[in-house]
Design an enzyme around this catalytic site. Structure first.
Site, short mmCIF file in Angstrom:
data_model
loop_
_atom_site.label_atom_id
_atom_site.label_comp_id
_atom_site.label_asym_id
_atom_site.label_seq_id
_atom_site.Cartn_x
_atom_site.Cartn_y
_atom_site.Cartn_z
N TYR A 1 -8.95 -27.77 14.73
CA TYR A 1 -9.92 -28.50 13.91
C TYR A 1 -9.80 -30.01 14.02
CZ TYR A 1 -10.42 -23.83 11.97
OH TYR A 1 -10.61 -22.48 11.83
N HIS B 1 -20.02 -25.10 12.94
CA HIS B 1 -18.59 -24.79 13.01
C HIS B 1 -17.92 -25.85 13.87
CE1 HIS B 1 -19.11 -20.83 11.19
NE2 HIS B 1 -20.18 -20.70 11.96
C1 DHK Z 1 -13.93 -22.98 10.00
C2 DHK Z 1 -13.23 -21.95 9.45
O1 DHK Z 1 -12.54 -22.12 8.33
C3 DHK Z 1 -13.12 -20.64 10.13
O2 DHK Z 1 -13.02 -19.56 9.21
C4 DHK Z 1 -14.30 -20.43 11.05
C5 DHK Z 1 -14.85 -22.79 11.13
C6 DHK Z 1 -14.46 -21.63 11.96
C7 DHK Z 1 -15.00 -24.04 11.95
O3 DHK Z 1 -14.75 -24.03 13.18
O4 DHK Z 1 -15.39 -25.06 11.34
O5 DHK Z 1 -14.13 -19.31 11.76
#
Ligand code: DHK
Length: 145
Positions: free
Chosen positions: A25, A100
């Site tokens: 992330y 996402h």
């Molecule tokens: C964020 C999440 O918390 C995951 O559960 C998803 C998503 C992906 C993201 O890539 O922002 O699967």
């Protein structure tokens, strides 16, 4: 000129961005993402929210139904299992972009089938945190259409 607000909604665990699995992330915090979104929106009003609670996200979607121009939603883990979220989004008359940070289709299979995608106008996944302002601009273009 978009006078009604765009709703930018973030689901569970996104409050932990910056520290949460940075290899997936990144290290950008949600507060930094909010600033990028507000800058991208310019004069368009923005309602930026995050909650770990499904019911709170449903309530914000109801607010958007009554007064919003568009929805940009990262449903996070609720993407894959939440019927209440899907049912609320079905009521929204304007454009919806599902967002996402990661490319959910390159991850574990549990992340491959999003219920939200069945109602979203468009899906953006894999651009990382810097995809948020891109998604804001795209939503505004959809609204102007
Ligand atoms: C964020 C999440 O918390 C995951 O559960 C998803 C998503 C992906 C993201 O890539 O922002 O699967």
């Amino acid at each position: 000129m978009i006078t009604k607000p765009i709703f930018i909604l973030n689901g569970p665990n996104l409050n932990r961005l910056g520290k949460r699995e940075p290899e997936i992330y990144g290290t950008t915090t949600l507060a930094e993402i909010e600033l990028m979104c507000r800058e991208a929106a310019g004069d368009t009003p923005v309602r930026f929210h995050q909650s770990n609670a499904e019911h709170q996200l449903v309530d914000w979607i109801h607010e958007a139904i009554d007064e919003g121009a568009g929805i940009l939603i990262n449903p996070a883990g609720l993407s894959f299992r939440s019927i209440p979220l899907l049912d609320a989004l079905k009521m929204f008359p304007g454009p919806i972009i599902e967002f996402h940070i990661s490319n959910i289709h390159r991850r574990e299979a549990i992340y491959h089938r999003s219920l939200v995608s069945t109602v979203a106008t468009a899906v953006i996944a894999g651009l990382g945190p810097r995809g948020y302002p891109i998604a804001v601009k795209s939503l505004m273009e959809l609204i102007d259409r």
